[in-house]
Design an enzyme around this catalytic site. Sequence first.
Site, PDB file in Angstrom:
ATOM      1  CG  HIS A   1       2.963  12.182  -1.086  1.00  0.00           C
ATOM      2  ND1 HIS A   1       3.347  13.497  -1.234  1.00  0.00           N
ATOM      3  CD2 HIS A   1       3.614  11.496  -2.059  1.00  0.00           C
ATOM      4  CE1 HIS A   1       4.191  13.601  -2.267  1.00  0.00           C
ATOM      5  NE2 HIS A   1       4.383  12.406  -2.785  1.00  0.00           N
TER       6      HIS A   1
ATOM      7  CG  ASP B   1       2.458  10.358  -5.429  1.00  0.00           C
ATOM      8  OD1 ASP B   1       1.634   9.913  -4.583  1.00  0.00           O
ATOM      9  OD2 ASP B   1       2.691  11.569  -5.547  1.00  0.00           O
ATOM     10  CD  GLU B   2       6.718  12.637  -5.745  1.00  0.00           C
ATOM     11  OE1 GLU B   2       7.307  13.261  -6.639  1.00  0.00           O
ATOM     12  OE2 GLU B   2       6.025  13.192  -4.873  1.00  0.00           O
ATOM     13  CB  VAL B   3       7.007   5.209  -1.308  1.00  0.00           C
ATOM     14  CG1 VAL B   3       7.333   4.663   0.086  1.00  0.00           C
ATOM     15  CG2 VAL B   3       5.507   5.276  -1.532  1.00  0.00           C
TER      16      VAL B   3
ATOM     17  CD  GLU C   1       5.278   6.955  -8.386  1.00  0.00           C
ATOM     18  OE1 GLU C   1       4.172   7.129  -8.934  1.00  0.00           O
ATOM     19  OE2 GLU C   1       5.996   7.860  -7.954  1.00  0.00           O
TER      20      GLU C   1
END
Lengths: 699, 699
Positions: B260, B323-325, B375
């Site tokens: 992000h 988050d969200e890698v 995460e």
Amino acid sequence: MRTIWSLLIIGLLLNAIQMPCFAASEETSRPLRLMPWPTSLKTGSGQLAIDTSFSVGIKTPGDAHLQKAVSIFLDDLRRHTGMLPLDFAITDPAKAQLVVSAEHPSKPVQELGEDESYMIEITLSGATLNAPTTLGVMRGLQTFLQLVEITPKGFAAPAVSIQDRPRFPWRGLMIDSSRHFFPVNVIKRNLDGMAAVKMNVLHWHLSEYQGFRVESRRFPKLYEMGSDGLYYTQDQLREVIGYARDRGIRIVPEFDMPGHSTSWFVGYPDLASGPGPYSIERRWGIFDPAMDPTRESTYKFLDVFIGEMAALFPDQFFHVGGDEVNGKQWDANPKIQEFMRAHGLKNNADLQAYFNQRLQKIVAKHGKTMEGWDEILRPDLPKSIVIQSWRGPQSLADAARQGYRGLLSSGYYLDLMSPASQHYQVDPFADGAANLSDAEKQRVLGGEACMWAEWVSPENIDSRIWPRTAAIAERLWSPLNTTDLASMYERMDGISDWLDAYGLTHNTNYDLMLKRLAGSDNVSTLRTLANVVEPVKGYSREALATTEPTSLMPLNRLVDVAHPESAEARRFSALVNAFVSARIKPGTEAQIRAMLMKWRDNDGKLRPLIEKSSLLQEVAPLSQDLSSFGSAGLQALDYLASGEKAPEDWKNQQLSLVQQAFRPKAQLLLMVADPVQKLIQASAGETPTDLPIPKNAAQ
Amino acid sequence: MRTIWSLLIIGLLLNAIQMPCFAASEETSRPLRLMPWPTSLKTGSGQLAIDTSFSVGIKTPGDAHLQKAVSIFLDDLRRHTGMLPLDFAITDPAKAQLVVSAEHPSKPVQELGEDESYMIEITLSGATLNAPTTLGVMRGLQTFLQLVEITPKGFAAPAVSIQDRPRFPWRGLMIDSSRHFFPVNVIKRNLDGMAAVKMNVLHWHLSEYQGFRVESRRFPKLYEMGSDGLYYTQDQLREVIGYARDRGIRIVPEFDMPGHSTSWFVGYPDLASGPGPYSIERRWGIFDPAMDPTRESTYKFLDVFIGEMAALFPDQFFHVGGDEVNGKQWDANPKIQEFMRAHGLKNNADLQAYFNQRLQKIVAKHGKTMEGWDEILRPDLPKSIVIQSWRGPQSLADAARQGYRGLLSSGYYLDLMSPASQHYQVDPFADGAANLSDAEKQRVLGGEACMWAEWVSPENIDSRIWPRTAAIAERLWSPLNTTDLASMYERMDGISDWLDAYGLTHNTNYDLMLKRLAGSDNVSTLRTLANVVEPVKGYSREALATTEPTSLMPLNRLVDVAHPESAEARRFSALVNAFVSARIKPGTEAQIRAMLMKWRDNDGKLRPLIEKSSLLQEVAPLSQDLSSFGSAGLQALDYLASGEKAPEDWKNQQLSLVQQAFRPKAQLLLMVADPVQKLIQASAGETPTDLPIPKNAAQ
């Protein structure tokens, strides 16, 4: 007042028939929502699309002021179209949809009389905006903005060709920040409103009996002791001045003297003509304290003070007030009386003239031009000064004949709660000024709407200024023959909503204040009543007050919420006038009947709210009156429908009820009284009449 | 979604019957408008008058923070009563109507877990507010404020005795200022709203693919190249932090890493794991760019950057995102792959854990406690870190069992457009967390409502946050057994209007945006439609988009205006449920009939507006559906009234029409489909049914 109202409505309908329609958009067949209406406008065919890729090119680079104006314009365009900061751009003129150019930059400090004219050409493929100065571009950008509308094909500006210039170079709004204080955000959003209708002067009334509102570093006790902590810092003032400048608006400060000045004396009692100590005035009215014009120390003080303020406020003009000195402190002070005798000053007017001469020299020494209210006009002052007329067009004409420049504010007092139509019909060249020579007319600079602040708070001030000020702005900008009331009202209603985008609260605070009055979310019945009442006119509110009003008094009554002009009463009057004069369209009677039924049934539903709120108890009689009007109107319609003439005694009974309801209640007027009276008269076979115009109607 | 909705409504009605009523004011018989509802409340007799002379005494002098809190309270009280700056005062406690005292001042920098409890005692003659800390006084002042109401005798607070304390110490709102940017005034007014409902943490999401929003003096290219000029200066941030502090709100900054983070790489491409150059992301979604966790230069950069930010943001907690890698850049970079092999990192999760260990040491070096999304939870990180759960209560419970403190955000995502009732029923101790030991439960700190900003602009963000966030605030503050949905909705409706006074625009921008859509002042028919639609739920808006959405896309469609939860549909559903289950009150059928008639007739009137506006064309089918529903519902009522069972083929035809209309149109749902279906079923003699709960209803 109510009667002039009805006459206006009839006039309005006649105008709508006699006058050509204003130009309308081809795509939407909506009339163009331009206000002020431009000097010359030709509509073309088609429209220029405004989508997210819309861009502006600036042909005259290096003009930072122009660059800023375009960037404000793009922000405004985003507000009005709901687009985002990444939409629209400033680009190379060769690629831009709108190309702007100014022949010359505007003056570094905006001056009176700079050219504000502009030309706009919009076609299917692009638009140009050309003006002699950056100021003209600013005015044109506002016009362009108002032309953008939603169409079946997206946002677009219709193809037009406009040439436009203001009729008067001084188009102002005066805000009194002294009787009540208005934080910077209130001033800024009103500057946005002014820019939208091409006004160019904020006259800022910054000192009064009730408060001194400016930080002075040379005389800190002015604001420390004279403001209750409610004042503008110099940083804030600079910020507001810059904000105004970016929108092509001058800021003229007013420090009212020698009267209207009690707040100065709290910290500096030696300035006054009577013995201290002084405290900040809490009442409204005209009071005795006045500066002592006979002491040299007064002028020394003013020299330093005006020097400081002259540096802070860059505008050429410096307003010294000068109004309403009652002279009582002067009469009571033996030293002042002695001074007058010694200097051959025959009366207090002579003494004030002496003061003004001294004051003018100080103002001039600091590079400024003195401006003041009517009272400062005396032939012994230099012709450079500017007279602001609050007493009437005659004094404006007198000043012009004597070689003085002047502004009209008489007829533009927003606090008197007059309808927009009334302000709209006041012209600086009317009455006494009509016979001026061309050279004399040149001295009539324009006018200013005045928002005196006895009865306004930050919460409701916008609703007193807007939208009526848009009508005054049009009077001062548009050609003399722009007089169609129906068109004015239609466009003013549009501009009123348009201004919501700037955070002005004239519409949005209405429900909020109604909900507080009711202590409830469900205010539909209260709104029904509020929509057809108006605050009493002129200075009646003071006259009708049962306890002496003060600056501590909350402004949270229905009279503080109700709009100065009821749009619903205006519509109802128009319907009734059409109906009784048989110029009736299909559905007119049904519309009248629906409104009357809603009013008839409202009181019963509103009553439970009224009973729970101390603030609403005073409106119970108004609510009853509205119900009675509903019933009477419906009965009148029934008589008319049946063809049977209403009986004489019924008619008389109803008319006396209406007469009674004409009287203010809770400092409010029920604005449907007059049309209901007309229905009653018509049902009895009489020609509907208006009451004589009340005394204060001309204010 | 619609179905869960109906179930809730039925539940709501049952609750209203089963649960004791909440306390009501004696004077007005209105239920007290308190939100969050206090831990313990006893009503007394009579009320304390609040007039212009109301004053507050502070028993614990020398606490500047308390002094400021009282002065903000008086300003708020003025807003809510329409009083003026000269009304009310801070005076000697011996003379004051309300006496406040704090046993201890709050910490200079507000800390997690400071005592926020307070006690209020209001009698006819005066009131006291006592609290262990200044923070507790602040919470109590908000309660006092909410107690003040208009009564037949003036503004007053009812006699009550309140003991109150929060259930959780962390009650937050996350605002994403990165996907869209929100100017300081937007943040401030939302802080006012948070304070009003006793929230104490603003979690500020300040960096994203789409923008880096903070001025960094050490790395100026972060904002110069990564923000499109839309960022907060350090002065602005300090101002907002102080503003929040004065209201008892901590500000936790979030800089999301290592994913992000595209906007960082525009100015500093060497931070990234893939080759540059980078540009600011315009699309929504999950993208590849991620920081390179294998280079020492990355940690050097972060050390300096976090050092700068740690000094700027005083709060103890520092949110690193996490988050969200998606790991694609890591997979594609041979050097990173080599590093992983060399260090025995088996997969990308291991690599991110390595990054987080390094990051945690940097954060700790600068005196801060690291916080991150789900995460980051790995047993190799110290137990001091805080986990924010967006994946569900189970992950929160897992973290607590492993010894980590955590926050719940799953179930509180405001951008998913769920009804308040749904958020209200999400509890940090539900599901997986229900079986935690007491020690483990201590680690559940509370929760945060999350306002992700793909679909919000400064114009409509307030309407996505408020009033639903008030329900979440109550869940996190009030006792576990505060679950009555009817009471919650009644009080939430009240708080919604209450918040208008702070300039929040969730109500006031509604008409403004509708008028723009229509290009007209007259939007009553458009409002009729808008009032019964809701934006599609969950992530359906992305799924239903016909062109790829970007940050350049204007948010000016009806879906951007419509409230996340339709109050009118809620009321209609309640009426229909009462009607079909024969728990009918007098007037219920008439009310249902009136609403159906309005809808049936609306399409014809709305059509001319739709035809003139490109933005409205997409809602034409919705408008038709609403008309059809009106007709179908009226026919169903006629069958029910006649006692004749609706014919099978009519019923089937109508039900298939309803089924069809269940589908989103223009990314909107027509929320009256379900109750109309019930009417049709009832008219055919069937038991009304709900549809199965759609998949995304639990979000």
